[in-house]
Design a protein around this motif. Structure first.
Motif, PDB file in Angstrom:
ATOM      1  N   LEU A   1     -15.766 -31.811  25.755  1.00 34.85           N
ATOM      2  CA  LEU A   1     -16.673 -32.236  24.678  1.00 34.85           C
ATOM      3  C   LEU A   1     -15.898 -32.827  23.508  1.00 34.85           C
ATOM      4  CD1 LEU A   1     -19.347 -29.403  24.564  1.00 34.85           C
ATOM      5  CD2 LEU A   1     -19.730 -31.836  25.054  1.00 34.85           C
ATOM      6  N   LEU A   2     -14.778 -32.203  23.174  1.00 28.00           N
ATOM      7  CA  LEU A   2     -13.979 -32.707  22.044  1.00 28.00           C
ATOM      8  C   LEU A   2     -13.412 -34.097  22.350  1.00 28.00           C
ATOM      9  CD1 LEU A   2     -12.079 -29.455  20.946  1.00 28.00           C
ATOM     10  CD2 LEU A   2     -14.078 -30.508  19.871  1.00 28.00           C
ATOM     11  N   HIS A   3     -13.304 -34.442  23.645  1.00 29.83           N
ATOM     12  CA  HIS A   3     -12.790 -35.757  24.049  1.00 29.83           C
ATOM     13  C   HIS A   3     -13.882 -36.720  24.491  1.00 29.83           C
ATOM     14  CE1 HIS A   3      -8.970 -33.453  24.461  1.00 29.83           C
ATOM     15  NE2 HIS A   3      -8.524 -34.546  23.910  1.00 29.83           N
ATOM     16  N   GLY A   4     -15.139 -36.339  24.302  1.00 28.37           N
ATOM     17  CA  GLY A   4     -16.249 -37.222  24.703  1.00 28.37           C
ATOM     18  C   GLY A   4     -16.377 -37.357  26.210  1.00 28.37           C
ATOM     19  N   LYS A   5     -15.859 -36.357  26.956  1.00 27.49           N
ATOM     20  CA  LYS A   5     -15.947 -36.416  28.420  1.00 27.49           C
ATOM     21  C   LYS A   5     -17.117 -35.551  28.907  1.00 27.49           C
ATOM     22  CE  LYS A   5     -12.021 -35.944  30.758  1.00 27.49           C
ATOM     23  NZ  LYS A   5     -10.658 -35.403  31.042  1.00 27.49           N
ATOM     24  N   LYS A   6     -17.716 -35.971  30.024  1.00 29.20           N
ATOM     25  CA  LYS A   6     -18.864 -35.230  30.561  1.00 29.20           C
ATOM     26  C   LYS A   6     -18.474 -33.839  31.047  1.00 29.20           C
ATOM     27  CE  LYS A   6     -22.397 -38.496  31.448  1.00 29.20           C
ATOM     28  NZ  LYS A   6     -23.772 -38.181  31.810  1.00 29.20           N
ATOM     29  N   LEU A   7     -19.470 -33.003  31.243  1.00 28.28           N
ATOM     30  CA  LEU A   7     -19.254 -31.603  31.622  1.00 28.28           C
ATOM     31  C   LEU A   7     -19.583 -31.407  33.101  1.00 28.28           C
ATOM     32  CD1 LEU A   7     -21.050 -30.097  28.494  1.00 28.28           C
ATOM     33  CD2 LEU A   7     -18.647 -30.781  28.758  1.00 28.28           C
ATOM     34  N   PRO A   8     -18.554 -31.286  33.961  1.00 32.37           N
ATOM     35  CA  PRO A   8     -18.798 -31.217  35.416  1.00 32.37           C
ATOM     36  C   PRO A   8     -19.232 -29.843  35.884  1.00 32.37           C
ATOM     37  CG  PRO A   8     -16.443 -31.104  34.985  1.00 32.37           C
ATOM     38  CD  PRO A   8     -17.118 -31.191  33.642  1.00 32.37           C
ATOM     39  N   VAL A   9     -20.528 -29.685  36.120  1.00 34.29           N
ATOM     40  CA  VAL A   9     -21.069 -28.393  36.564  1.00 34.29           C
ATOM     41  C   VAL A   9     -21.177 -28.414  38.088  1.00 34.29           C
ATOM     42  CG1 VAL A   9     -23.132 -26.942  36.499  1.00 34.29           C
ATOM     43  CG2 VAL A   9     -22.278 -28.018  34.395  1.00 34.29           C
ATOM     44  N   TYR A  10     -20.610 -27.389  38.741  1.00 33.90           N
ATOM     45  CA  TYR A  10     -20.612 -27.350  40.205  1.00 33.90           C
ATOM     46  C   TYR A  10     -22.013 -26.992  40.719  1.00 33.90           C
ATOM     47  CZ  TYR A  10     -15.449 -26.865  39.818  1.00 33.90           C
ATOM     48  OH  TYR A  10     -14.129 -27.027  39.541  1.00 33.90           O
TER      49      TYR A  10
ATOM     50  N   ILE B   1     -24.805 -22.763  33.983  1.00 29.57           N
ATOM     51  CA  ILE B   1     -25.454 -23.796  33.174  1.00 29.57           C
ATOM     52  C   ILE B   1     -25.809 -23.237  31.789  1.00 29.57           C
ATOM     53  CG2 ILE B   1     -27.836 -23.449  34.030  1.00 29.57           C
ATOM     54  CD1 ILE B   1     -26.155 -26.841  33.407  1.00 29.57           C
ATOM     55  N   ASP B   2     -26.148 -21.958  31.749  1.00 30.23           N
ATOM     56  CA  ASP B   2     -26.439 -21.317  30.468  1.00 30.23           C
ATOM     57  C   ASP B   2     -25.164 -21.249  29.611  1.00 30.23           C
ATOM     58  OD1 ASP B   2     -27.589 -19.923  28.429  1.00 30.23           O
ATOM     59  OD2 ASP B   2     -28.136 -18.153  29.596  1.00 30.23           O
ATOM     60  N   VAL B   3     -24.052 -20.888  30.239  1.00 32.79           N
ATOM     61  CA  VAL B   3     -22.774 -20.834  29.502  1.00 32.79           C
ATOM     62  C   VAL B   3     -22.425 -22.224  28.962  1.00 32.79           C
ATOM     63  CG1 VAL B   3     -20.274 -20.465  29.752  1.00 32.79           C
ATOM     64  CG2 VAL B   3     -21.881 -18.877  30.829  1.00 32.79           C
ATOM     65  N   VAL B   4     -22.588 -23.246  29.807  1.00 35.36           N
ATOM     66  CA  VAL B   4     -22.208 -24.607  29.399  1.00 35.36           C
ATOM     67  C   VAL B   4     -23.110 -25.092  28.263  1.00 35.36           C
ATOM     68  CG1 VAL B   4     -21.939 -26.995  30.214  1.00 35.36           C
ATOM     69  CG2 VAL B   4     -21.204 -25.095  31.664  1.00 35.36           C
ATOM     70  N   LYS B   5     -24.387 -24.728  28.321  1.00 34.32           N
ATOM     71  CA  LYS B   5     -25.319 -25.101  27.240  1.00 34.32           C
ATOM     72  C   LYS B   5     -24.892 -24.429  25.921  1.00 34.32           C
ATOM     73  CE  LYS B   5     -29.532 -26.373  25.574  1.00 34.32           C
ATOM     74  NZ  LYS B   5     -29.333 -26.183  24.157  1.00 34.32           N
ATOM     75  N   ARG B   6     -24.500 -23.151  26.013  1.00 37.38           N
ATOM     76  CA  ARG B   6     -24.062 -22.443  24.798  1.00 37.38           C
ATOM     77  C   ARG B   6     -22.776 -23.052  24.252  1.00 37.38           C
ATOM     78  NH1 ARG B   6     -25.668 -16.380  24.901  1.00 37.38           N
ATOM     79  NH2 ARG B   6     -27.504 -16.380  26.201  1.00 37.38           N
ATOM     80  N   ILE B   7     -21.893 -23.510  25.159  1.00 35.04           N
ATOM     81  CA  ILE B   7     -20.661 -24.168  24.695  1.00 35.04           C
ATOM     82  C   ILE B   7     -21.037 -25.457  23.961  1.00 35.04           C
ATOM     83  CG2 ILE B   7     -18.528 -25.330  25.435  1.00 35.04           C
ATOM     84  CD1 ILE B   7     -18.536 -23.369  27.884  1.00 35.04           C
ATOM     85  N   PHE B   8     -21.947 -26.217  24.565  1.00 34.26           N
ATOM     86  CA  PHE B   8     -22.392 -27.477  23.950  1.00 34.26           C
ATOM     87  C   PHE B   8     -22.948 -27.213  22.545  1.00 34.26           C
ATOM     88  CE2 PHE B   8     -25.545 -30.670  22.916  1.00 34.26           C
ATOM     89  CZ  PHE B   8     -24.884 -31.846  23.191  1.00 34.26           C
TER      90      PHE B   8
ATOM     91  N   ILE C   1     -19.741 -35.118  17.896  1.00 35.09           N
ATOM     92  CA  ILE C   1     -19.381 -35.304  19.309  1.00 35.09           C
ATOM     93  C   ILE C   1     -20.175 -36.472  19.891  1.00 35.09           C
ATOM     94  CG2 ILE C   1     -18.592 -32.955  19.814  1.00 35.09           C
ATOM     95  CD1 ILE C   1     -21.344 -32.464  21.108  1.00 35.09           C
ATOM     96  N   SER C   2     -19.682 -37.006  21.026  1.00 31.65           N
ATOM     97  CA  SER C   2     -20.198 -38.276  21.551  1.00 31.65           C
ATOM     98  C   SER C   2     -21.606 -38.238  22.140  1.00 31.65           C
ATOM     99  CB  SER C   2     -19.279 -38.783  22.666  1.00 31.65           C
ATOM    100  OG  SER C   2     -17.963 -38.704  22.268  1.00 31.65           O
TER     101      SER C   2
ATOM    102  N   ASP D   1     -28.441 -32.812  27.989  1.00 34.89           N
ATOM    103  CA  ASP D   1     -28.682 -33.468  29.286  1.00 34.89           C
ATOM    104  C   ASP D   1     -27.788 -34.690  29.468  1.00 34.89           C
ATOM    105  OD1 ASP D   1     -30.502 -31.590  29.887  1.00 34.89           O
ATOM    106  OD2 ASP D   1     -32.269 -32.770  29.313  1.00 34.89           O
ATOM    107  N   GLU D   2     -27.502 -35.371  28.363  1.00 35.88           N
ATOM    108  CA  GLU D   2     -26.624 -36.545  28.435  1.00 35.88           C
ATOM    109  C   GLU D   2     -25.178 -36.135  28.740  1.00 35.88           C
ATOM    110  OE1 GLU D   2     -25.222 -39.330  25.033  1.00 35.88           O
ATOM    111  OE2 GLU D   2     -27.410 -39.452  25.124  1.00 35.88           O
ATOM    112  N   ALA D   3     -24.817 -34.918  28.302  1.00 33.42           N
ATOM    113  CA  ALA D   3     -23.419 -34.477  28.441  1.00 33.42           C
ATOM    114  C   ALA D   3     -23.096 -33.920  29.830  1.00 33.42           C
ATOM    115  CB  ALA D   3     -23.114 -33.415  27.383  1.00 33.42           C
ATOM    116  N   VAL D   4     -24.118 -33.363  30.501  1.00 32.97           N
ATOM    117  CA  VAL D   4     -23.846 -32.663  31.774  1.00 32.97           C
ATOM    118  C   VAL D   4     -23.828 -33.624  32.953  1.00 32.97           C
ATOM    119  CG1 VAL D   4     -24.870 -31.053  33.439  1.00 32.97           C
ATOM    120  CG2 VAL D   4     -24.762 -30.454  31.049  1.00 32.97           C
ATOM    121  N   THR D   5     -22.905 -33.370  33.908  1.00 34.67           N
ATOM    122  CA  THR D   5     -22.976 -34.041  35.191  1.00 34.67           C
ATOM    123  C   THR D   5     -22.855 -32.992  36.302  1.00 34.67           C
ATOM    124  OG1 THR D   5     -21.916 -35.634  36.663  1.00 34.67           O
ATOM    125  CG2 THR D   5     -20.496 -34.679  35.009  1.00 34.67           C
ATOM    126  N   TYR D   6     -23.813 -33.001  37.219  1.00 28.55           N
ATOM    127  CA  TYR D   6     -23.768 -32.036  38.324  1.00 28.55           C
ATOM    128  C   TYR D   6     -22.899 -32.620  39.427  1.00 28.55           C
ATOM    129  CZ  TYR D   6     -27.405 -29.618  35.822  1.00 28.55           C
ATOM    130  OH  TYR D   6     -28.099 -28.949  34.848  1.00 28.55           O
TER     131      TYR D   6
END
Ligand code: NAD
Ligand code: TDX
Length: 356
Positions: A206-215, A258-265, A275-276, A281-286
């Motif tokens: 997030l600090l680098h404007g990169k997407k969040l890869p959720v498995y 996904i809940d953890v990643v949302k809280r991080i966001f 942040i970018s 929803d724009e930040a996450v990529t499955y």
């Protein structure tokens, strides 16, 4: 008490060294090979303390470890050195077998020979504390919790190597009478965690404007434990735990990924408003799932609470905020890691199959 800590330059080991060298009556010798995951900068705040020492060594090097035991004359060993990242164990299991299985055997063998020669009063005090993971129990379905009686059913090369090491430690107790204690804990988070793991990876992306890869679909569940709570639990287990026993350590913070990643966001957005991404929803990529991805881990911490009076101090919200603030304020720690060791690329996708 003179304590050998293996893997003390890693994430959890360094928290243990920082905590123990600040307590009265402890002298710590950290043995660490300084793999990609080991970093002496995590110990800068204690490196000048008289009760802290460092040996740059591989736990697989028997002669060197024998000499360290003879010179230091420990009262206890806390064994944390390991290859610790599940995704790397999928890409390259050999290092996991070498350090986690062969290295643990080597340490046990040296500790046993040392223990056998101790005078009676020192023998009754000696402890070998093996630090392990809840992943040895395999995966839970939607119900239930791991207890100390749950049968072992490891699924990844990492968890199989840790389960093997747990069995070796138990065998050295039952066969040779080595006074051991084992602890199995859930996912740790906090400052100084190598950015291959979920929480720092997502925060730094997030600090680098990169997407969040959720498995997968992000519905796998983990039970999060702050590393400082874990370090306190480990000191309690070492000093008050019963010989031959296992203790499960959990944070009682069961959350889907996904809940953890949302809280991080949300937390990063609060601390660094520019942040970018406009929204989550724009930040996450499955992305393609981890092969063999365990569905759910959750610990029943009753034994730790009832027998040792231990409870975690951090709730997840406070701990996550403290952790993210630490990463935001300590760029000088992680920027060199991203440049020279790991730039945030996908690991463990069984080569060539990643879609991120
Ligand atoms: P880490 O990867 O951050 O650190 C491991 C440390 O061990 C590094 O400093 C590395 O240099 C050292 N090391 C590796 N191989 C070595 C060798 N052959 N000889 C000497 N040193 C060596 O790991 P961590 O997250 O701090 O985990 C510590 C322990 O706790 C591990 O045994 C791990 O299995 C266990 N554990 C971790 C978690 C977690 O969430 N991180 C959860 C449960 C259990
Ligand atoms: O990019 C990612 N995307 C994602 O969805 C990463 C790195 C992870 N994940 C998922 C996989 C897991 O379900 O997040 C969860 C946590 O992943 P990791 O941080 O890799 O931890 P995990 O595999 O659960 O293992 C951790 O906890 C138990 C530690 O790495 C182990 O050492 C410990 O034993």
């Amino acid at each position: 008490m003179k304590v050998i800590v293996t893997g003390g330059a890693g994430f959890i080991g360094s928290a243990v060294c920082r905590l123990m060298t600040g307590l009265k009556g402890y002298e710590v010798l950290n043995i660490d090979k300084l793999t990609y995951a080991g970093d002496l900068r995590t110990l800068a705040s204690i490196s000048a303390r008289d009760n802290y020492h460092f040996a740059h060594q591989d736990i697989c090097n028997r002669d060197a470890i024998v000499k360290i035991f003879d010179d230091f004359q420990p009262d206890a060993v806390m064994h944390l050195a390991a290859e610790s990242h599940v995704d790397r164990s999928i890409d390259g299991p050999a290092d996991f077998i070498q350090t986690n299985v062969v290295g643990t055997f080597n340490l046990l063998d040296v500790a046993r020979a040392y223990f056998d020669k101790l005078p009676a009063d020192k023998r009754s005090q000696f402890r070998f504390h093996h630090i392990s993971t809840d992943e040895v129990y395999g995966s839970l379905g939607s119900e239930g919790l791991f207890t100390e009686e749950t049968a072992y059913a490891p699924t990844s090369p990492y968890s199989a190597s840790k389960a093997s090491s747990d069995h070796l430690v138990q065998a050295w107790h039952h066969t040779y009478g080595l006074p051991i204690v084992i602890s199995n804990c859930s996912n740790n988070y906090g400052p100084y965690q190598f950015p291959e793991k979920l929480i720092p990876l997502m925060a730094l992306n997030l600090l680098h404007g990169k997407k969040l890869p959720v498995y997968g679909e992000g519905l796998n569940t983990r039970d999060w434990l702050h590393v400082e709570d874990h370090a306190e639990a480990l000191v309690k287990i070492l000093t008050e735990g019963r010989i031959g026993e296992k203790y499960n350590v959990g944070g009682c913070n069961e959350l889907t990924n996904i809940d953890v990643v949302k809280r991080i966001f949300d937390t990063v957005q609060e601390i660094v408003p520019d942040i970018s991404f406009e929204n989550f929803d724009e930040a996450v990529t499955y992305v393609k799932d981890r092969p063999g991805h365990d569905w759910r881990y959750a610990i029943d911490p009753t034994k730790m609470q009832n027998e040792l009076g231990w409870k975690p101090k951090y709730d997840f919200e406070t701990g996550l905020r403290q952790t993210i603030e630490w990463y935001v304020n300590n760029r000088e720690w992680w920027e060199p890691i991203l440049k020279s060791k790991y730039a945030g690329e996908r690991l463990g996708s069984a080569k060539g199959q990643a879609d991120a």
